[in-house]
Design a protein around this motif. Structure first.
Motif, PDB file in Angstrom:
ATOM      1  N   HIS A  55       2.751   6.316 -12.887  1.00  0.00           N
ATOM      2  CA  HIS A  55       1.988   5.250 -11.947  1.00  0.00           C
ATOM      3  C   HIS A  55       1.833   4.108 -12.567  1.00  0.00           C
ATOM      4  O   HIS A  55       1.778   3.859 -13.795  1.00  0.00           O
ATOM      5  CB  HIS A  55       0.558   6.174 -11.559  1.00  0.00           C
ATOM      6  CG  HIS A  55      -0.245   6.385 -12.677  1.00  0.00           C
ATOM      7  ND1 HIS A  55       0.187   7.102 -13.789  1.00  0.00           N
ATOM      8  CD2 HIS A  55      -1.458   5.751 -13.079  1.00  0.00           C
ATOM      9  CE1 HIS A  55      -0.893   7.257 -14.826  1.00  0.00           C
ATOM     10  NE2 HIS A  55      -1.784   6.216 -14.210  1.00  0.00           N
ATOM     11  N   LYS A  92       2.203   1.568  -3.493  1.00  0.00           N
ATOM     12  CA  LYS A  92       1.312   2.167  -4.434  1.00  0.00           C
ATOM     13  C   LYS A  92       1.241   3.754  -4.512  1.00  0.00           C
ATOM     14  O   LYS A  92       1.246   4.189  -5.345  1.00  0.00           O
ATOM     15  CB  LYS A  92       0.087   1.348  -4.404  1.00  0.00           C
ATOM     16  CG  LYS A  92       0.160  -0.181  -4.837  1.00  0.00           C
ATOM     17  CD  LYS A  92      -1.169  -0.794  -4.318  1.00  0.00           C
ATOM     18  CE  LYS A  92      -2.385  -0.168  -4.690  1.00  0.00           C
ATOM     19  NZ  LYS A  92      -3.532  -1.145  -4.174  1.00  0.00           N
ATOM     20  N   ASP A 115       0.692  -1.069  -0.085  1.00  0.00           N
ATOM     21  CA  ASP A 115      -0.158  -0.046   0.110  1.00  0.00           C
ATOM     22  C   ASP A 115       0.774   1.268  -0.043  1.00  0.00           C
ATOM     23  O   ASP A 115       0.497   2.141  -0.770  1.00  0.00           O
ATOM     24  CB  ASP A 115      -1.001   0.079   1.277  1.00  0.00           C
ATOM     25  CG  ASP A 115      -1.991  -0.998   1.212  1.00  0.00           C
ATOM     26  OD1 ASP A 115      -2.235  -1.466  -0.001  1.00  0.00           O
ATOM     27  OD2 ASP A 115      -2.541  -1.556   2.021  1.00  0.00           O
ATOM     28  N   SER A 128       3.029   6.238  -7.490  1.00  0.00           N
ATOM     29  CA  SER A 128       1.968   6.825  -8.072  1.00  0.00           C
ATOM     30  C   SER A 128       1.902   8.392  -7.799  1.00  0.00           C
ATOM     31  O   SER A 128       1.351   9.306  -8.692  1.00  0.00           O
ATOM     32  CB  SER A 128       0.380   6.458  -7.938  1.00  0.00           C
ATOM     33  OG  SER A 128       0.366   5.015  -8.131  1.00  0.00           O
TER      34      SER A 128
END
Length: 217
Positions: free
Chosen positions: A183, A15, A12, A19
């Motif tokens: 991303h 990510k 998490d 991004s």
């Protein structure tokens, strides 16, 4: 919205970072194993971090869909690597190099890229890349679970004659058509849409500011 990275799962955090921190330059890194096998792998956790000494940094990240690559082991064993930057013309080749090739296979040969003999290090530079940097490892930090941060000193540079004025040392960056990482798992950006914003001299800016304040009374 706010996120406390201390309480989040690894993927998490990953990510959100990849991004948000965009675009990132792409290093197509070539190394050679102890057995003499050439390896090529792209990394977007990469940048220049110092001019004196001239240093670049590589983040060799291990994720759920990107297992540990041979690059880190080869740099550890030999202390050498070459960073070639990625242009639009070799974007597809770079993407193929990102596959999980068996350690005994030569990614350059398999993906249609040409290995050129380096001047000061053993790993080759890539002929089709507009610019490549021969590097030696300065230090490696083991971080997290299996991740490595490699700081390398740039020893030698190869750049296509079409992109540099040798006398003025002016590099025509737009002409190189480099790409950057965005991303997700497959988004990239071209670097052709640029704008010029020269750095401002504080004394000039302050004089203009004071003039406006004076005019307002």
């Amino acid at each position: 919205m706010e996120f406390d990275f201390r309480t989040m799962e690894r993927m998490d955090r990953y990510k959100l970072m990849v991004s948000s921190i965009v675009p990132r330059p792409i290093a197509l890194v070539t190394t050679i194993s102890k057995d003499g096998i050439v390896n090529a792998a792209p990394f977007s956790f990469f940048n220049a971090v110092s001019a004196e000494p001239p240093l670049v940094v590589l983040g060799l990240e291990v994720t759920d869909y990107a297992p540990r690559k041979d690059t880190g082991d080869n740099i550890r064993d030999t202390g050498e690597f070459v960073v070639s930057l990625v242009s639009e013309s070799i974007a597809q080749n770079m993407n193929l190099c990102a596959m999980d090739f068996p350690a005994e296979e030569d990614e350059l040969a398999e993906t249609g890229l040409t290995a050129m003999p380096s001047t000061l290090v053993t790993p080759p530079w890539i002929k089709e890349s507009p610019v490549s940097f021969e590097c030696k490892r300065m230090t490696t930090m083991e971080v997290g679970t299996g991740n490595r941060v490699v700081i390398g000193e740039v020893l030698y540079m190869h750049i296509d004659d079409a992109f540099v004025d040798k006398d003025k040392l002016y590099v025509d960056a737009p002409a190189m058509q480099l790409i950057g990482r965005m991303h997700g798992r497959g988004w990239y950006v071209k670097t052709g849409d640029a704008f010029d914003m020269p750095r401002i001299d504080y004394r000039v800016w302050a004089a203009e500011r004071d003039k406006k304040r004076s005019e307002r009374g």
